[in-house]
Design an enzyme around this catalytic site. Structure first.
Site, PDB file in Angstrom:
ATOM      1  N   GLY A  89       0.807  -1.219   0.000  1.00  0.00           N
ATOM      2  CA  GLY A  89       0.000   0.000   0.000  1.00  0.00           C
ATOM      3  C   GLY A  89       0.832   1.256   0.000  1.00  0.00           C
ATOM      4  O   GLY A  89       0.452   2.263   0.588  1.00  0.00           O
ATOM      5  N   GLY A  91       1.449   2.820  -2.738  1.00  0.00           N
ATOM      6  CA  GLY A  91       1.042   3.640  -3.888  1.00  0.00           C
ATOM      7  C   GLY A  91       1.809   3.343  -5.153  1.00  0.00           C
ATOM      8  O   GLY A  91       2.233   4.251  -5.863  1.00  0.00           O
ATOM      9  N   SER A  92       1.979   2.059  -5.465  1.00  0.00           N
ATOM     10  CA  SER A  92       2.737   1.719  -6.666  1.00  0.00           C
ATOM     11  C   SER A  92       2.020   2.180  -7.936  1.00  0.00           C
ATOM     12  O   SER A  92       2.669   2.516  -8.925  1.00  0.00           O
ATOM     13  CB  SER A  92       3.004   0.222  -6.718  1.00  0.00           C
ATOM     14  OG  SER A  92       1.794  -0.485  -6.664  1.00  0.00           O
ATOM     15  N   SER A  93       0.684   2.251  -7.919  1.00  0.00           N
ATOM     16  CA  SER A  93      -0.056   2.632  -9.130  1.00  0.00           C
ATOM     17  C   SER A  93       0.255   4.067  -9.522  1.00  0.00           C
ATOM     18  O   SER A  93       0.534   4.361 -10.693  1.00  0.00           O
ATOM     19  CB  SER A  93      -1.563   2.514  -8.897  1.00  0.00           C
ATOM     20  OG  SER A  93      -1.876   1.294  -8.331  1.00  0.00           O
ATOM     21  N   ASP A 136      -1.307  10.885  -3.743  1.00  0.00           N
ATOM     22  CA  ASP A 136      -0.220   9.937  -4.019  1.00  0.00           C
ATOM     23  C   ASP A 136       0.530  10.303  -5.305  1.00  0.00           C
ATOM     24  O   ASP A 136       1.744  10.131  -5.395  1.00  0.00           O
ATOM     25  CB  ASP A 136      -0.749   8.495  -4.068  1.00  0.00           C
ATOM     26  CG  ASP A 136      -2.095   8.375  -4.770  1.00  0.00           C
ATOM     27  OD1 ASP A 136      -2.603   9.393  -5.299  1.00  0.00           O
ATOM     28  OD2 ASP A 136      -2.646   7.273  -4.804  1.00  0.00           O
TER      29      ASP A 136
HETATM   30  O1  PMV Z   1      -4.916   3.427   0.401  1.00  0.00           O
HETATM   31  P1  PMV Z   1      -4.018   4.488  -0.060  1.00  0.00           P
HETATM   32  O2  PMV Z   1      -2.694   4.467   0.600  1.00  0.00           O
HETATM   33  O3  PMV Z   1      -3.933   4.598  -1.538  1.00  0.00           O
HETATM   34  O4  PMV Z   1      -4.659   5.864   0.443  1.00  0.00           O
HETATM   35  C1  PMV Z   1      -5.975   6.226   0.163  1.00  0.00           C
HETATM   36  C2  PMV Z   1      -6.281   7.556   0.779  1.00  0.00           C
HETATM   37  C3  PMV Z   1      -7.711   8.009   0.554  1.00  0.00           C
HETATM   38  O5  PMV Z   1      -7.827   9.319   1.119  1.00  0.00           O
HETATM   39  C4  PMV Z   1      -8.690   7.104   1.262  1.00  0.00           C
HETATM   40  C5  PMV Z   1      -8.060   8.056  -0.924  1.00  0.00           C
HETATM   41  C6  PMV Z   1      -7.451   9.227  -1.679  1.00  0.00           C
HETATM   42  O6  PMV Z   1      -7.362   9.115  -2.908  1.00  0.00           O
HETATM   43  O7  PMV Z   1      -7.074  10.238  -1.070  1.00  0.00           O
END
Ligand code: PMV
Length: 310
Positions: A89, A91-93, A136
């Site tokens: 988790g 954020g590799s995408s 991200d």
């Molecule tokens: O799950 P992650 O690490 O991609 O984080 C998501 C964070 C959210 O606020 C729930 C979604 C977003 O795009 O900001």
């Protein structure tokens, strides 16, 4: 062949509320995605992503960038390499989307201007997953630690190179899109309550960014704890994450919270240096795995340029 890399990220505060434009704080991590690009002889696009479960983010970023640079008649070969496990988790995408946009720019002899890279990569991410605040993508593009607001309207660097974080993985892969939808359903059913939670999270982020600028880690930790309470109210924490967070706090952390969508993935604790070992032990005892990851890392960067395909 041109290679560009971009970092993954950890959300320090503001998750979920960020999807509705509220501010968030994100830091880039030392794990990176690399994308190598070359023009293809046969004029056909090809994506080789040996470690990826799906190539849709690379393909969407390639499509957006080719259209932007008017390269539609050229075929481009891309190869990705991941330094981190996709399940954690980080954020590799978004990192792979940013690195793709950067690599295709350099291949075409164009400078990848960060604002353009951010916009193209964010659009590519939305093409695939339809939702997301873009925090991200900003971390992958600019690196460091950022105050992020209004889905990218405000992106400001914060001086957080010395932030004393310990990161623990809960062992469970979170489904970000499903959790964002779940919170959206709650917001529809209880608009006033959920909006009040988002506003409170936004307020915590505002206070936290001043405390980060002052290097007041104890106060940042307390604010993390408040943020975690609201995430629990939103229903996105898990038993394992809670056990890891409680363990870290009992072992002397200033504060701890989950990072990202919840439902698994990672937690983080802010720790005084003399409590680091005890906090790591407590996270492990609670069922987590402490990750050796540095934060406040460099954003998208060129890694190499060579004549020969690697
Ligand atoms: O799950 P992650 O690490 O991609 O984080 C998501 C964070 C959210 O606020 C729930 C979604 C977003 O795009 O900001």
């Amino acid at each position: 062949m041109i290679t560009v890399s971009a970092p993954g990220k950890l959300m320090i505060a503001g998750e979920h509320a960020a999807v509705y434009g509220y501010p968030a704080i994100v830091t880039a991590v030392s794990e990176r995605m690399r994308v190598s690009a070359a023009f293809s002889e046969d004029g056909i696009d090809a994506v080789d992503a040996p470690q990826a479960a799906n190539t849709s983010f690379v393909e969407a970023a390639l499509k957006r960038t080719k259209a932007h640079l008017k390269l539609n008649k050229r075929g481009i070969r891309l190869r990705t390499a991941s330094q981190f496990s996709q399940t954690i988790g980080f954020g590799s995408s978004s990192a792979v989307a940013v690195a793709t946009v950067g690599a295709v720019h350099l291949l075409a002899g164009r400078t990848p201007v960060p604002e353009t890279v951010f916009t193209l990569a964010y659009r590519a991410v939305l093409d695939v997953q339809k939702t997301g605040s873009g925090f991200d993508v900003a971390a992958a593009t600019y690196g460091g630690t950022l105050l992020y607001e209004g889905k990218g309207k405000r992106i400001e660097p914060l001086p957080a190179d010395a932030i004393p974080l310990v990161v623990g993985y809960s062992g469970v892969k979170a489904d970000t899109v499903a959790l964002v939808r779940e919170v959206a359903r709650k917001r529809e059913a209880h608009p006033d309550t959920v909006e009040r939670i988002f506003r409170a999270i936004g307020d915590i982020v505002g206070k936290m960014q001043s405390s980060i600028r002052e290097g007041d880690w104890e106060r940042v930790g307390v604010l993390m704890n408040f943020n975690q309470e609201y995430l629990r109210d939103l229903g996105v924490s898990t038993e394992t994450l809670e056990a890891m967070i409680a363990g870290a706090k009992n072992a002397g952390a200033y504060g701890a919270k989950l990072s990202g969508a919840g439902g698994g993935d990672c937690m983080m604790a802010l720790v005084p240096s003399d409590k680091r070992d005890a906090v790591c032990d407590a996270i492990t005892k609670a069922g987590g795995r402490v990750l050796d990851v540095a934060v406040h890392s460099e954003g998208m960067r060129s890694e190499s340029v060579s004549q020969e395909p690697e």
